[in-house]
Write a protein that holds these residues in place. Structure first.
Motif, short mmCIF file in Angstrom:
data_model
loop_
_atom_site.label_atom_id
_atom_site.label_comp_id
_atom_site.label_asym_id
_atom_site.label_seq_id
_atom_site.Cartn_x
_atom_site.Cartn_y
_atom_site.Cartn_z
N TRP A 158 -20.55 -10.59 -23.16
CA TRP A 158 -19.35 -10.60 -23.98
C TRP A 158 -19.54 -9.75 -25.23
CZ3 TRP A 158 -14.97 -11.92 -21.96
CH2 TRP A 158 -14.92 -12.87 -20.95
N ALA A 159 -20.71 -9.86 -25.85
CA ALA A 159 -20.99 -9.03 -27.02
C ALA A 159 -21.02 -7.56 -26.64
CB ALA A 159 -22.33 -9.44 -27.65
N ALA A 160 -21.61 -7.25 -25.49
CA ALA A 160 -21.66 -5.86 -25.04
C ALA A 160 -20.27 -5.32 -24.77
CB ALA A 160 -22.52 -5.75 -23.78
N ALA A 161 -19.43 -6.12 -24.12
CA ALA A 161 -18.07 -5.69 -23.82
C ALA A 161 -17.28 -5.47 -25.10
CB ALA A 161 -17.37 -6.73 -22.94
N GLY A 162 -17.41 -6.40 -26.05
CA GLY A 162 -16.69 -6.26 -27.32
C GLY A 162 -17.14 -5.04 -28.09
N ALA A 163 -18.46 -4.82 -28.16
CA ALA A 163 -18.97 -3.66 -28.90
C ALA A 163 -18.51 -2.36 -28.26
CB ALA A 163 -20.50 -3.72 -28.95
N SER A 164 -18.50 -2.32 -26.93
CA SER A 164 -18.08 -1.11 -26.24
C SER A 164 -16.60 -0.83 -26.49
CB SER A 164 -18.35 -1.27 -24.73
OG SER A 164 -18.00 -0.11 -24.04
N ALA A 165 -15.77 -1.87 -26.41
CA ALA A 165 -14.33 -1.69 -26.64
C ALA A 165 -14.05 -1.25 -28.06
CB ALA A 165 -13.59 -2.99 -26.32
N VAL A 166 -14.75 -1.86 -29.02
CA VAL A 166 -14.52 -1.52 -30.43
C VAL A 166 -14.94 -0.08 -30.72
CG1 VAL A 166 -15.27 -2.01 -32.79
CG2 VAL A 166 -14.61 -3.88 -31.28
N SER A 167 -16.12 0.31 -30.24
CA SER A 167 -16.60 1.67 -30.51
C SER A 167 -15.69 2.71 -29.86
CB SER A 167 -18.04 1.84 -30.02
OG SER A 167 -18.13 1.68 -28.62
N PHE A 168 -15.23 2.43 -28.64
CA PHE A 168 -14.31 3.36 -27.98
C PHE A 168 -13.01 3.46 -28.77
CE2 PHE A 168 -10.95 4.65 -25.15
CZ PHE A 168 -11.53 5.60 -24.33
N THR A 169 -12.49 2.33 -29.22
CA THR A 169 -11.23 2.33 -29.97
C THR A 169 -11.34 3.11 -31.27
OG1 THR A 169 -10.61 0.18 -29.02
CG2 THR A 169 -9.49 0.85 -31.05
N ILE A 170 -12.44 2.91 -31.98
CA ILE A 170 -12.65 3.63 -33.23
C ILE A 170 -12.70 5.14 -32.97
CG2 ILE A 170 -14.30 4.07 -35.09
CD1 ILE A 170 -15.02 1.09 -34.95
N GLY A 171 -13.43 5.52 -31.93
CA GLY A 171 -13.49 6.94 -31.59
C GLY A 171 -12.14 7.50 -31.18
N ALA A 172 -11.35 6.71 -30.43
CA ALA A 172 -10.07 7.19 -29.93
C ALA A 172 -9.03 7.32 -31.04
CB ALA A 172 -9.55 6.25 -28.85
N LEU A 173 -9.15 6.51 -32.09
CA LEU A 173 -8.17 6.56 -33.17
C LEU A 173 -8.18 7.91 -33.90
CD1 LEU A 173 -8.43 3.00 -34.75
CD2 LEU A 173 -6.44 4.01 -33.60
N LEU A 174 -9.34 8.54 -33.98
CA LEU A 174 -9.44 9.80 -34.72
C LEU A 174 -8.55 10.89 -34.13
CD1 LEU A 174 -10.93 11.55 -36.93
CD2 LEU A 174 -12.44 12.23 -35.07
N PRO A 175 -8.67 11.24 -32.86
CA PRO A 175 -7.78 12.29 -32.33
C PRO A 175 -6.32 11.86 -32.29
CG PRO A 175 -9.09 11.31 -30.57
CD PRO A 175 -9.66 10.81 -31.84
N LEU A 176 -6.08 10.56 -32.12
CA LEU A 176 -4.70 10.09 -32.09
C LEU A 176 -4.02 10.31 -33.44
CD1 LEU A 176 -2.55 8.73 -30.38
CD2 LEU A 176 -3.46 6.52 -31.08
N LEU A 177 -4.73 9.97 -34.52
CA LEU A 177 -4.17 10.19 -35.85
C LEU A 177 -4.09 11.68 -36.17
CD1 LEU A 177 -5.99 7.37 -37.83
CD2 LEU A 177 -3.60 7.41 -37.08
N ALA A 178 -5.12 12.43 -35.74
CA ALA A 178 -5.15 13.86 -36.05
C ALA A 178 -4.01 14.62 -35.37
CB ALA A 178 -6.49 14.46 -35.61
N ILE A 179 -3.55 14.14 -34.22
CA ILE A 179 -2.48 14.84 -33.51
C ILE A 179 -1.10 14.40 -33.98
CG2 ILE A 179 -2.09 13.25 -31.58
CD1 ILE A 179 -2.62 16.97 -31.05
N LEU A 180 -1.01 13.20 -34.58
CA LEU A 180 0.29 12.66 -34.96
C LEU A 180 0.67 12.93 -36.41
CD1 LEU A 180 0.18 9.18 -33.16
CD2 LEU A 180 1.49 11.19 -32.49
N LEU A 181 -0.31 12.97 -37.31
CA LEU A 181 0.01 13.04 -38.74
C LEU A 181 0.41 14.44 -39.22
CD1 LEU A 181 -2.70 10.64 -40.24
CD2 LEU A 181 -0.30 10.16 -39.69
N PRO A 182 -0.23 15.53 -38.78
CA PRO A 182 0.15 16.86 -39.29
C PRO A 182 1.50 17.31 -38.75
CG PRO A 182 -2.05 16.88 -38.31
CD PRO A 182 -1.38 15.63 -37.87
N PRO A 183 2.10 18.31 -39.37
CA PRO A 183 3.32 18.90 -38.81
C PRO A 183 3.03 19.55 -37.46
CG PRO A 183 2.51 20.18 -40.68
CD PRO A 183 1.73 18.91 -40.66
N ALA A 184 4.09 19.78 -36.69
CA ALA A 184 3.95 20.22 -35.30
C ALA A 184 3.09 21.47 -35.15
CB ALA A 184 5.34 20.47 -34.69
#
Length: 245
Positions: A158-184
């Motif tokens: 359970w700890a391994a699954a949680g850590a994996s999900a959290v680390s993936f989510t943190i990494g995924a948030l960066l490109p998601l924000l980078a593509i959405l926040l700037p002008p087109a």
């Protein structure tokens, strides 16, 4: 095996456990870095591909969120299954060793003495060490000497699954924000720069944790990520709005 045995012969038993605990923590850190790296690359490739096909925000957001959620769940599930198998194996080994200590204690003591003699201790010292460790905690002594296993450090899926999900989510948030926040007109270059910088950081950290020089692993990660982004962006640009309607 030879390296482990020589390290065991040259350091006391408590020191071995401390070193193994440190190694376990480093393994978790490396897994976290790899999870974040996967989140960065997979999500960035997805949103860049969609952004190459359309300038509309909604499809990019939908693709990015779907990729983030699906990737985090997939990573967590895969880690849970993998670590559960490891935990079951560890528990089976602990149960087997416990049974052997209960049913054949003298044979197990002789086996422990032989292990320490094979590691370079004299017969008298090996006998003394084996008896003292057995008197203190026979199960821990045998698991450490025979299997390099700590009964108090069984893998937690359970700890391994949680850590994996959290680390993936943190990494995924960066490109998601980078593509959405700037002008087109700036979305793609900003995302490329942010993702490559983040990959350089995760590559350097992973190399540091692995004890290797940072340059080559970092270049591998950055070049691989850049190729993934270029490939998906090219596919999105070629398909354009024909597929999206």
């Amino acid at each position: 095996m030879a390296t482990q045995e020589s390290a065991s012969a040259s350091s006391p038993h408590p020191g071995e456990q401390h070193g193994e605990g440190l190694q376990s923590r480093l393994n978790w850190l490396r897994a976290g870095v790899l999870g974040a790296n996967d989140g960065i690359v997979s999500t960035a490739a997805l949103v860049v591909g969609v952004a190459g096909a359309t300038t509309a925000v909604a499809p990019v957001l939908l693709a990015g969120v779907a990729g983030l959620v699906g990737g985090a769940v997939s990573m967590a599930l895969g880690e849970y299954v993998s670590v559960s198998s490891q935990r079951d194996s560890e528990r089976a080994l602990i149960a087997k060793e416990t049974w052997e200590l209960e049913t054949m204690p003298e044979e197990e003591l002789a086996e422990l003495e032989e292990i320490y003699r094979a590691r370079g201790l004299s017969p008298e010292t090996a006998r003394t060490v084996a008896r003292e460790l057995t008197a203190h905690d026979p199960l821990a002594a045998h698991l450490d000497a025979e299997l390099r296993l700590d009964p108090g450090d069984v893998a937690n899926p359970w700890a391994a699954a949680g850590a994996s999900a959290v680390s993936f989510t943190i990494g995924a948030l960066l490109p998601l924000l980078a593509i959405l926040l700037p002008p087109a007109e700036l979305r793609i270059p900003v995302t490329f720069i942010a993702v490559l910088l983040a990959l350089a950081l995760t590559g350097a950290v992973g190399a540091r944790l692995g004890g290797s020089h940072w340059l080559r692993p970092t270049l591998r990660v950055v070049v691989g990520g850049a190729l993934a982004l270029l490939a998906t962006f090219a596919i999105g640009s070629l398909l354009g709005t024909d597929v999206l309607g």
